[in-house]
Every structure is written in C-alpha cells, then in structure tokens.
Design a protein around this motif. Sequence first.
Motif, short mmCIF file in Angstrom:
data_model
loop_
_atom_site.label_atom_id
_atom_site.label_comp_id
_atom_site.label_asym_id
_atom_site.label_seq_id
_atom_site.Cartn_x
_atom_site.Cartn_y
_atom_site.Cartn_z
N GLY A 195 25.09 30.94 74.04
CA GLY A 195 24.07 31.33 73.15
C GLY A 195 24.79 31.47 71.69
N TYR A 196 25.66 32.33 71.49
CA TYR A 196 26.17 32.57 70.34
C TYR A 196 26.67 31.24 69.65
N VAL A 197 27.49 30.32 70.21
CA VAL A 197 27.75 28.91 69.88
C VAL A 197 26.33 28.04 69.26
N LEU A 198 25.39 28.15 70.02
CA LEU A 198 24.31 27.51 69.54
C LEU A 198 23.47 28.11 68.52
N LEU A 199 23.70 29.32 68.22
CA LEU A 199 23.11 30.06 66.95
C LEU A 199 24.12 29.63 66.01
N ALA A 200 25.38 29.74 66.08
CA ALA A 200 26.31 29.34 65.05
C ALA A 200 26.01 28.01 64.40
N ARG A 201 25.44 27.03 65.19
CA ARG A 201 25.24 25.73 64.53
C ARG A 201 23.95 25.56 63.76
N GLU A 260 13.66 42.45 64.47
CA GLU A 260 13.79 42.99 63.06
C GLU A 260 13.85 41.63 62.42
N ASN A 261 14.03 40.46 62.73
CA ASN A 261 14.19 39.21 61.82
C ASN A 261 14.25 38.12 62.78
N GLU A 262 14.08 36.86 61.90
CA GLU A 262 13.87 35.55 62.48
C GLU A 262 15.56 35.19 63.36
N SER A 263 16.47 35.64 62.74
CA SER A 263 17.82 35.47 63.29
C SER A 263 17.84 36.11 64.72
N GLN A 264 17.53 37.12 64.84
CA GLN A 264 17.30 37.95 66.09
C GLN A 264 16.44 37.05 67.19
N LEU A 265 15.38 36.61 66.85
CA LEU A 265 14.59 35.90 67.47
C LEU A 265 15.26 34.56 67.97
N ALA A 266 15.96 33.98 66.94
CA ALA A 266 16.82 32.80 67.28
C ALA A 266 17.79 33.17 68.43
N TYR A 267 18.58 33.95 68.34
CA TYR A 267 19.49 34.25 69.42
C TYR A 267 18.86 34.49 70.64
N VAL A 268 17.98 35.28 70.87
CA VAL A 268 17.22 35.37 72.13
C VAL A 268 16.76 34.04 72.31
N LEU A 269 16.33 33.16 71.96
CA LEU A 269 16.11 31.81 72.44
C LEU A 269 17.22 30.93 72.66
N CYS A 270 18.47 31.14 72.02
CA CYS A 270 19.56 30.22 72.10
C CYS A 270 20.15 30.90 73.63
N ILE A 318 16.55 25.29 66.32
CA ILE A 318 17.49 25.29 67.13
C ILE A 318 17.88 24.30 67.86
N LEU A 319 16.78 23.36 68.59
CA LEU A 319 17.01 22.24 69.30
C LEU A 319 17.53 21.01 68.20
N ARG A 320 17.09 21.02 67.14
CA ARG A 320 17.48 20.05 66.00
C ARG A 320 19.00 20.27 65.71
N ALA A 321 19.57 21.45 65.67
CA ALA A 321 20.85 21.78 65.48
C ALA A 321 21.75 21.57 66.65
N ASN A 322 21.03 21.47 67.91
CA ASN A 322 21.87 21.44 69.12
C ASN A 322 21.39 20.23 69.92
N PRO A 323 21.50 19.03 69.50
CA PRO A 323 20.91 17.93 70.21
C PRO A 323 21.56 17.54 71.49
N GLN A 324 22.51 18.25 72.01
CA GLN A 324 23.20 18.05 73.32
C GLN A 324 22.24 18.94 74.25
N LEU A 325 21.39 19.76 73.86
CA LEU A 325 20.44 20.39 74.87
C LEU A 325 19.61 19.38 75.75
N PRO A 326 19.14 20.01 77.00
CA PRO A 326 18.41 18.97 77.77
C PRO A 326 17.11 18.57 77.06
N ALA A 327 16.69 17.41 77.01
CA ALA A 327 15.80 16.83 76.52
C ALA A 327 14.51 17.33 77.36
#
Length: 495
Positions: free
Chosen positions: A224-230, A143-153, A101-110
């Motif tokens: 969060g949806y925008v971050l996930l979509a990237r 249920e899957n990794e994408s759902q975990l990714a959305y929680v984190l996003c 997620i961080l690699r796909a969204n480099p604008q997030l706080p370092a």
Amino acid sequence: MGRLLCLVLLGLLSTSAVWAQDEAYRPFYSRDTTRRHDLAVAQRAALRAEMPVPKTGSSEYREHYRRVVQEASADVYNAIRYAALLDPVVEPYVQQVFARILRANPQLPAGTRLVLTRNPEPNARAVGSSTVLLNLGLLPRLENESQLAYVLCHELAHGASHHLETGLRDRLATIHSKELKREFRRIVDSEYNIGSQLKALALSFSLSSSYHHRRFERQADSLGYVLLARTTYEAPQAYRTLQLLDIIDQPENPAPLPLAAQFSCAEFPRAFGGAPVASASIFTVKAAAKTVLETSDTLKSHPDCGKRMRFVQGLAQGRVAEGPQPPSPPDFDRIRRLSRLELVQSWFDYDCYDHALFEALQLLPQQPQNSYLRAMVQLSLFELRQHLQDHTFTEVVSNVSEHQAANFNELLRTLYQLRPDDFRELSACFARAAPLTEALAPADEFALAGRYAAAALAAPPTDPAVLALRDDYRRRYPQGRFAALRPAPVVVRHR
C-alpha cells in the motif's frame, strides 16, 4: 491595496457560501434503487468468478469452500444493495481519489471498484481483488485526502495480493486436515479434561488465524505504501493514518453533551449529568482496573498499529507525518462535515436512535440553527418515546458499557431514566430555543417531519394540528423517506 481588499471580500463571501451550502445540505435519498441493485449484482458475480471452488481436496473441503464463498458474496451483495451511498457530492469525491490511485498504478487488477457504504463503523475492507468497500464512518476521522488515499491503497494491496482467497484456503485446509481431525478424535476419546483440551485446540487455531491475518496486514501496509508513493499524494501521511487508526475507538469529541442547555427550560427545569450511583455494599469495594480495550490490543478495530507504524517508518526512511495535520485540499474538510450529517441519518435509518441523537447533539453547538440537525433531534425523541411505549426500548438503545465514550454513556443513562411523558418536556424545551417554523424551511422534508414529531410529542395523535402536519407531509412527500408518515399502501384484493 484595493485589489487586496477585493480578494479578501471575495474570500469571505466564498467562505460564507460554503457554510450556507453546508447548512442547506440534506442527506441523500432516492426511492430508485436500480443503481444499487445493479452494482450489488455485479460485485457479487465478480467475487464468485474470482474464487471458484478448487478442483482438488476432499468433497467436504470443496463444499465448505463453496458455502463460504456463497456467504461472502451474499454479504457483499447486501452491503451494496442496502447501504451503498450514491449521492452527488461525497461519493464522486472519494471516487476521484480512487481513480487517481488506479491511474498511477496501472498494474492493479482491471475492473476493481470502490463502493462507498453508509456503514457508520470507521473502517474499510477489500472483498477479493474486485471490490473495495469504504465505510462512511471513516471519512470524518481522517484529516486529509492523502490519508484517505493510503487507506484505499492498503485495501487495494489486499486485493492485489489475493489475501481473501489465500486466507480462506489456509483456514479450510487446516480445518479439514488429517492432523486436526486426528487430534479432535484423540481429545473426544480421552477420559479427562475434554472441555479444556477442546478450548486449547480452538485457541491454537484462533491464534494461528490471527497470525496469518496480521501477516497479511503487514504485506498490505508495505505494498500500500508503494502504491501511494507512485501517486501525487503525500506518502508521509501513511504513518499519520496509522496513528489515527490506533485511536479510532476513542471518541473524537470527549466533551460532555450540553444536555441542560438543550433540554432544560424555565417551564420544565431538569438536572442532567452527575456520576452514576455507586453500590453501597462493602463487598463490591475493589481497586480501579483498566478496561479490556486498554489492556489488550486484540480487541481494537485496528490492532497492531504500533508495530505497523514502526514498519511504515522504516519503509519511509523516517520521513513521516506525525500529529494533527491540516486538511488538504480544503474541499476535504467540507466532505468531512457533510459525512457527519450523512452519519446522523445513517444511525437513524438503522434504528439506532440513541446514536443519531448523540451525533446530532454533538454537531449542534457548531451549527445551532441547522434545521436538519434540529429536526433529527425531534425525530429521534419521537422514535425513542414510541419504542418506550411499545416496550421495545432496549432494541433501539444501547447498554451502558465501559468500552463506550463517557459522554455517550451519560446520554444512555439519561435515556434509561425517562418516562414517556418526559419526552414531551424535553421536546418542548428543545423547540423553545429555535423552533422549526414553516418560515425556516418551507419546502424541507426534514423540517416538516421534525415539526410533526414535535407536535406528536406534545399532543395526542388524534389532535387536529398533529393530523394536519401528517397530511401535509403525505401531500408533499408521498414517497418520502420517513415510512411512518407515508400513506398506508393500498392492498388490492383479487376475487
């Protein structure tokens, strides 16, 4: 044809190997707490650095702000120092998802960090813009990794939007505002209905805070949806994630526990189950009513999911995943299974022996020969009897409540009916089905501790067999995770 047969056989062998790995899996434990301490100190410092005391406002306001930040940073320190899970399997897996997620969204706080905690509550939270805390209890419910990714996003969106700092400033500005102080003085100086007026004032403040909190949730859902979509994860799974969060307070498995099959045998026949005894008083007759959790969305762990689902559906232009989803990738299903075993241990280590027993009994039908689960049943029974004898039973056993799962309440009612001698019979019947013998797990700490618990339930603590098992544990695991079995610390007296 021969190649196809070989592939099928290899698939079966690999599946068997996965189940064998799960059977052999043991919850993580390490006496070395250096990593947890260093991580806790770093995240505490990061939160304090990003939320400095404002230079404007009254001295009372600034002192209040400083105290809240100190308490919040102390809470972060404790959550990481005493509950961070740094195991070699589950924690690296969730860190890989976070890193993608961080690699796909480099604008997030370092410097943003993810910390997996052993907290059994199915939740996650952002602490400032520097830390995301993911509770272990949430993993089995996804249920899957994408759902975990959305929680984190979603939590990363909270951090990137500085919702913690903004919410704190807004609440303290209201508390210390001249308008609120003036209204409070007016109520105190009034002649009538002071109590009801103060309640109304507190309610208006609470509703205002809830409004701002839910506004933040909508913003986090959107970003969060925008971050996930990237990312390369499946954005439609965001909707399904909210579906799951909407029912997260409901039991994952509502089936009754097989108490009779586990704890009743020919030598000690016992009846389990049955509805609770109803009152015979004619004054208690009333129509069935729904519980507060059924009539109010406010008390849910994740309120407003219905509204949030409609909002996400609009963002996704109707392209959403609904209903049960298959695990993807397949490794995620194993992470869920291992997380369930870690949760059993978490409940036990938190002295919630009723929950540890409940979770172990729910998993046993799927893995009836799992020596870890069988050991945890015996250890939970042992601790429950000990607390019953010490008159501290209510400190480790929950109260029966209409807000809990029916099968958990059934177990609680059973536990509250037991006498100390009953635990010996329960343990004996349970051990008869699949005893924890030395041949089953000759070098396993849990199996050895479970054998000790079963022996201690069956015989006096001074029995030679009980003492032999205790001494064997101390010899093999002098720094083991079961403190009650470790050697007593040597006290050095200085003259």
